[in-house]
Design a protein around this motif. Sequence first.
Motif, short mmCIF file in Angstrom:
data_model
loop_
_atom_site.label_atom_id
_atom_site.label_comp_id
_atom_site.label_asym_id
_atom_site.label_seq_id
_atom_site.Cartn_x
_atom_site.Cartn_y
_atom_site.Cartn_z
N THR A 65 0.81 -1.21 0.00
CA THR A 65 0.00 0.00 0.00
C THR A 65 0.85 1.27 0.00
N ASN A 66 2.08 1.20 0.51
CA ASN A 66 2.95 2.37 0.53
C ASN A 66 3.77 2.48 -0.77
N ASN A 67 3.37 1.75 -1.80
CA ASN A 67 3.99 1.73 -3.13
C ASN A 67 5.36 1.07 -3.13
N GLU A 68 5.77 0.49 -2.02
CA GLU A 68 6.99 -0.32 -1.98
C GLU A 68 6.65 -1.72 -2.47
N GLN A 69 7.69 -2.47 -2.77
CA GLN A 69 7.47 -3.82 -3.27
C GLN A 69 7.87 -4.84 -2.22
N LYS A 70 7.15 -5.95 -2.17
CA LYS A 70 7.55 -7.07 -1.34
C LYS A 70 7.64 -8.29 -2.25
N TYR A 71 8.34 -9.30 -1.79
CA TYR A 71 8.64 -10.44 -2.64
C TYR A 71 8.14 -11.72 -1.97
N PHE A 72 7.43 -12.51 -2.75
CA PHE A 72 6.89 -13.78 -2.30
C PHE A 72 7.73 -14.89 -2.94
N ILE A 73 8.40 -15.68 -2.11
CA ILE A 73 9.23 -16.78 -2.59
C ILE A 73 8.51 -18.08 -2.31
N GLU A 74 8.33 -18.86 -3.33
CA GLU A 74 7.77 -20.20 -3.19
C GLU A 74 8.82 -21.15 -3.75
N ILE A 75 9.27 -22.11 -2.93
CA ILE A 75 10.36 -23.00 -3.34
C ILE A 75 10.12 -24.39 -2.74
N GLU A 76 10.55 -25.40 -3.50
CA GLU A 76 10.45 -26.77 -3.00
C GLU A 76 11.33 -26.92 -1.76
N ASP A 77 10.85 -27.71 -0.82
CA ASP A 77 11.60 -27.89 0.43
C ASP A 77 12.99 -28.47 0.20
N LYS A 78 13.13 -29.37 -0.76
CA LYS A 78 14.43 -30.00 -1.03
C LYS A 78 15.43 -29.01 -1.62
N ALA A 79 14.96 -27.98 -2.30
CA ALA A 79 15.83 -27.01 -2.94
C ALA A 79 16.14 -25.82 -2.04
N PHE A 80 15.46 -25.70 -0.92
CA PHE A 80 15.64 -24.53 -0.05
C PHE A 80 16.95 -24.61 0.71
N ASP A 81 17.57 -23.45 0.85
CA ASP A 81 18.73 -23.27 1.72
C ASP A 81 18.64 -21.86 2.29
N ASP A 82 19.40 -21.58 3.35
CA ASP A 82 19.29 -20.31 4.04
C ASP A 82 19.57 -19.09 3.17
N TYR A 83 20.38 -19.22 2.14
CA TYR A 83 20.75 -18.07 1.31
C TYR A 83 19.68 -17.68 0.30
N ILE A 84 18.64 -18.46 0.12
CA ILE A 84 17.60 -18.19 -0.89
C ILE A 84 16.97 -16.80 -0.72
N PRO A 85 16.67 -16.30 0.49
CA PRO A 85 16.11 -14.94 0.59
C PRO A 85 17.01 -13.85 0.01
N LEU A 86 18.32 -14.10 -0.08
CA LEU A 86 19.21 -13.12 -0.70
C LEU A 86 18.92 -12.96 -2.19
N PHE A 87 18.34 -13.98 -2.82
CA PHE A 87 17.95 -13.87 -4.23
C PHE A 87 16.91 -12.77 -4.41
N VAL A 129 17.01 -9.43 -6.74
CA VAL A 129 15.92 -9.03 -7.65
C VAL A 129 15.50 -7.60 -7.35
N ASP A 130 15.39 -7.25 -6.06
CA ASP A 130 15.01 -5.90 -5.66
C ASP A 130 16.04 -4.88 -6.15
N LYS A 131 17.31 -5.17 -5.95
CA LYS A 131 18.36 -4.22 -6.34
C LYS A 131 18.47 -4.07 -7.85
N CYS A 132 18.17 -5.12 -8.60
CA CYS A 132 18.30 -5.06 -10.07
C CYS A 132 17.06 -4.49 -10.76
N PHE A 133 15.86 -4.84 -10.26
CA PHE A 133 14.66 -4.55 -11.04
C PHE A 133 13.63 -3.65 -10.37
#
Length: 154
Positions: A119-141, A145-149
Amino acid sequence: MELFVVPKNTEKYNVFDKKDRRIYKITRKRFGKSWTLHDASDYALYSMLQTGSGKKPSFKIEFNDAPFMIITCKSIYLDPSLECEGQGQKFVIKSRDRMNFELLKNGTKVGSITTEKQTNNEQKYFIEIEDKAFDDYIPLFAVCVDKCFSGLNK
């Protein structure tokens, strides 16, 4: 696994699970373009440094002060994508509209990163990932994305 990455000003990102519990926070270091990923007990897990700037920024993720993964923006306008390589893995984060991204690991789709406007015109990111592929560094992706786009999506 489902995560929400919510920017707070330009200094911090909070990462919530689907039960609205904060499980990670990503904070910017005081000087430079460096970020640190902390778990819920505030233990620093990974650090990320923006190594390139301009139209195609690049990032380096470090674990215990050793290079762990290199993230490179391959394209911003035509076929927007990021490539992440390290530790024998290759992730590709690609999109057609700079809002909805597919997350591919070694050529196989394992999840997605979706950009949503708040609502404040900022963007938030929804990550959906398979449990087997998840690792702690995934939120850095999502931060990459935020810094690039994000500037193009406002």
